[in-house]
Design a protein around this motif. Structure first.
Motif, short mmCIF file in Angstrom:
data_model
loop_
_atom_site.label_atom_id
_atom_site.label_comp_id
_atom_site.label_asym_id
_atom_site.label_seq_id
_atom_site.Cartn_x
_atom_site.Cartn_y
_atom_site.Cartn_z
N GLY A 1 27.07 -40.59 1.52
CA GLY A 1 26.64 -39.61 2.51
C GLY A 1 26.32 -40.19 3.88
N LYS A 2 26.94 -41.32 4.23
CA LYS A 2 26.63 -41.96 5.51
C LYS A 2 27.61 -41.51 6.59
CE LYS A 2 23.32 -44.48 3.99
NZ LYS A 2 21.97 -44.46 4.54
N PRO A 3 27.13 -41.35 7.81
CA PRO A 3 28.08 -41.05 8.91
C PRO A 3 29.06 -42.21 9.06
CG PRO A 3 25.80 -40.82 9.64
CD PRO A 3 25.75 -41.44 8.28
N LEU A 4 30.32 -41.87 9.25
CA LEU A 4 31.37 -42.89 9.22
C LEU A 4 32.33 -42.73 10.38
CD1 LEU A 4 33.07 -45.09 7.77
CD2 LEU A 4 34.00 -43.29 6.32
N VAL A 5 32.64 -43.87 11.02
CA VAL A 5 33.70 -43.90 12.03
C VAL A 5 34.80 -44.79 11.46
CG1 VAL A 5 34.35 -44.58 14.36
CG2 VAL A 5 32.07 -43.65 13.92
N ARG B 1 38.92 -32.50 8.33
CA ARG B 1 37.98 -31.76 7.49
C ARG B 1 36.53 -32.07 7.87
NH1 ARG B 1 40.49 -30.92 1.64
NH2 ARG B 1 42.68 -30.73 2.21
N LYS B 2 36.34 -32.81 8.94
CA LYS B 2 35.03 -33.13 9.51
C LYS B 2 34.15 -33.96 8.59
CE LYS B 2 34.76 -29.31 12.76
NZ LYS B 2 35.59 -30.10 13.69
N HIS B 3 34.78 -34.84 7.81
CA HIS B 3 33.97 -35.70 6.96
C HIS B 3 33.67 -37.04 7.63
CE1 HIS B 3 34.32 -32.87 3.79
NE2 HIS B 3 35.61 -33.04 3.61
N LEU B 4 34.42 -37.37 8.68
CA LEU B 4 34.20 -38.64 9.38
C LEU B 4 34.78 -38.53 10.79
CD1 LEU B 4 37.30 -40.02 9.32
CD2 LEU B 4 36.62 -40.52 6.99
N PHE B 5 34.49 -39.55 11.61
CA PHE B 5 35.10 -39.64 12.94
C PHE B 5 36.21 -40.67 12.89
CE2 PHE B 5 32.10 -36.91 14.77
CZ PHE B 5 30.87 -37.20 14.23
N PHE B 6 37.20 -40.46 13.74
CA PHE B 6 38.44 -41.22 13.60
C PHE B 6 38.85 -41.78 14.95
CE2 PHE B 6 42.41 -42.47 12.23
CZ PHE B 6 43.46 -41.76 12.78
N ALA C 1 34.77 -47.27 21.67
CA ALA C 1 33.62 -47.00 22.54
C ALA C 1 33.51 -45.51 22.86
CB ALA C 1 33.73 -47.82 23.83
N GLN C 2 34.65 -44.91 23.21
CA GLN C 2 34.57 -43.49 23.59
C GLN C 2 34.30 -42.62 22.37
OE1 GLN C 2 38.60 -43.27 25.12
NE2 GLN C 2 38.96 -41.33 24.12
N THR C 3 34.77 -43.03 21.19
CA THR C 3 34.46 -42.25 19.98
C THR C 3 32.96 -42.27 19.72
OG1 THR C 3 36.59 -42.94 19.07
CG2 THR C 3 35.03 -41.96 17.54
N ILE C 4 32.35 -43.43 19.91
CA ILE C 4 30.91 -43.54 19.67
C ILE C 4 30.13 -42.71 20.68
CG2 ILE C 4 28.95 -45.13 19.69
CD1 ILE C 4 30.90 -47.26 18.63
N GLU C 5 30.56 -42.77 21.95
CA GLU C 5 29.87 -42.00 23.00
C GLU C 5 29.89 -40.51 22.69
OE1 GLU C 5 28.30 -43.17 25.50
OE2 GLU C 5 29.21 -45.01 26.19
N SER C 6 31.07 -40.04 22.23
CA SER C 6 31.26 -38.59 22.16
C SER C 6 30.96 -38.00 20.79
CB SER C 6 32.70 -38.25 22.54
OG SER C 6 33.58 -38.88 21.64
N MET C 7 30.68 -38.82 19.78
CA MET C 7 30.55 -38.25 18.44
C MET C 7 29.27 -37.43 18.30
SD MET C 7 29.69 -41.63 16.22
CE MET C 7 28.15 -42.54 16.46
N ASP C 8 29.40 -36.33 17.60
CA ASP C 8 28.24 -35.47 17.33
C ASP C 8 27.95 -35.57 15.84
OD1 ASP C 8 27.77 -31.83 17.31
OD2 ASP C 8 26.38 -33.51 17.00
#
Lengths: 252, 223
Positions: free
Chosen positions: A150-154, A176-181, A189-196
């Motif tokens: 259940g951890k947030p994942l990139v 399916r919104k289970h992780l960021f890609f 860097a931009q994925t980390i900045e923008s992830m909700d």
């Protein structure tokens, strides 16, 4: 100077649970008063006030059994470290696997992201459990082990891999919104900045029992808990339909 | 009148065609009657996520029905057989099982047809070696069921088992579960086993693949 005295007092009283950021000399008087009270009354860090104290939120980076130098280098770069720090993380642990790029260790004493690394560990489960964010290569093992906890994942795809079917899995789970890609380390860097992080949907683990039941059914084994194995099969009158099935099979 | 050479050849070819048609027809058809004894099962392991997925499936199988179990991995893959050994040992520590009567689990390694990055010319030689080795393993282990989920090592094994099926030596059921990492396209092993067809049951773990390959089955994911 005044600030150096301030920091050394902090470490002496409670080195483990306190992380000091650089204090603006104009605010020094107020900050110092807050600091002394907090050090005596509450050894555990409270939520961030005036940007002074930072809750221990860790980031764990894993490349599994592969070598993924570009990801380690990207994580070790200033833009990514700054992005992580801005998002409220306090320390970064990197599992570099078979990679040859060695990140720089950072103690985090000067109010920045703490960085440490190792190559392999018998099980990364402990590191995953302790982390507040996981950044991983696109291997299915790492992905599902993290999602099950259940951890947030990139997930970062290694574009240098020849046959990149791994990207398919990460893409589908991201849809399916289970992780960021991130399609490559340069986009981290931009994925980390923008992830909700609030937008993530927990992943419901699958159940291999469904497949096992289908295999049992093929052989005529009953599933545990049902009646005895089925005996007998198609009737003899099915021969005509069998022949027509044969023809349709041959000429499909 | 003495049958001449050509007649004999024609006879053998027609028998073969009939036999192959028979085998093709029965490939994929569920058993009419459940076996009365347990089925000798061969489980093909592979590097990366393959072994983890395979073991999670083996874990929910009825152990008394699928025994004795043998595990096959590539020669260059050290971790997979270790994991399988640890798993089988953990089973031994539990309730008594039929393994003790019919023999315990076996672990074997097979030559790879082609290593990653190997030139295609030398691959011809190593593939031939792999096929011979696969035949030797299949004759030794005599599986009635082969479970595999995608590594290239499974192709020579499934092909040899199918060949033995055709010549009537032993009937082996091949069950293929495409890896969970395959969402939109099949792996090469999967594609071959689906098209030829060599597999009796073909599972995919994502619904899009089931639509693209209608003879496959979607029964959810294993992880």
């Amino acid at each position: 100077m005044f600030q150096e005295h301030y920091y050394s007092t902090a470490r002496a009283s409670n080195p483990q649970s306190f992380r000091a950021e650089k204090v603006n000399p104009d605010q020094a008087g107020l900050s110092r008063a807050c600091f002394f009270r907090l050090a005596e009354d509450s050894p555990k860090p409270l939520s961030v006030t005036e940007g002074e104290m930072r809750e221990r939120k860790g980031v764990f980076v894993t490349v599994g059994t592969t070598s993924f130098d570009k990801l380690v280098a990207a994580v070790d770069s200033e833009p990514v470290k700054a992005a992580l720090f801005r998002r409220g993380f306090s320390h970064l642990q990197i599992q570099i696997g078979r990679g040859t790029y060695i990140p720089s260790k950072v103690s985090g004493e000067d109010g920045e992201l703490e960085v440490d690394y190792f190559t392999f560990s018998p099980t990364i489960a402990d590191h995953l459990t302790a982390a507040s964010l996981v950044i991983s290569h696109a291997g299915s093992g790492s992905i599902f082990e993290t999602l099950r906890l259940g951890k947030p994942l990139v997930v970062v795809v290694n574009e240098d891999l020849m046959d990149n079917h791994q990207a398919e899995l990460a893409e589908e789970l991201a849809d399916r919104k289970h992780l960021f890609f991130a399609r490559g380390p340069h986009l981290l860097a931009q994925t980390i900045e923008s992830m909700d992080l609030e937008s993530l949907v927990p992943y419901t683990p699958g159940n291999p029992k469904n497949i096992a039941d289908q295999i049992d059914a093929f052989f005529g084994f009953s599933s545990p808990g049902e009646g005895s194995d089925q005996k007998g099969g198609e009737g003899e009158g099915a021969s005509v339909s069998k022949i027509s099935k044969l023809f349709s099979f041959l000429f499909r | 009148m003495e049958p001449d050479f050509l007649t004999i050849i024609a006879l053998i070819v027609s028998l073969l065609v009939i036999r192959v048609t028979y085998v093709l027809y029965w490939t994929g058809r569920p058993f009419k009657r459940a076996p009365t004894t347990s089925l000798r099962t061969m489980i093909v392991l592979g590097s990366g996520g393959h072994t983890a997925e395979m073991l999670s499936i083996v874990n929910v199988l009825q152990k008394d029905k699928y025994a004795p179990r043998s595990y096959v991995a590539a020669l260059t893959d050290n971790m997979s057989l270790q994991k399988a050994q640890v798993y089988e040992e953990s089973l031994q520590n539990h309730e008594n099982n039929v393994d003790k009567k019919r023999g315990g689990a076996q672990f074997m390694q097979i030559y790879r047809s082609r290593e990653v990055g190997q030139s295609y010319i030398t691959s011809i030689g190593t593939t031939i070696v792999a096929i011979i080795h696969a035949m030797w393993i299949v004759l030794k282990l005599r599986p009635q069921v082969i479970l595999c989920n995608g590594p290239g090592t499974c192709i020579p094994l499934c092909a040899c088992a199918y060949l033995l099926k055709i010549i009537g030596w032993r009937w082996c059921t091949t069950i293929y579960i495409e890896s969970i990492a395959r969402v939109k396209k099949l792996s090469l092993s999967g594609f071959l086993l689906y098209k030829l067809p060599l597999a009796d049951q073909f599972f995919v773990q994502w619904p899009l693949l089931q639509q693209k390959f209608p003879r496959s089955q979607y029964a959810g994911r294993v992880m």
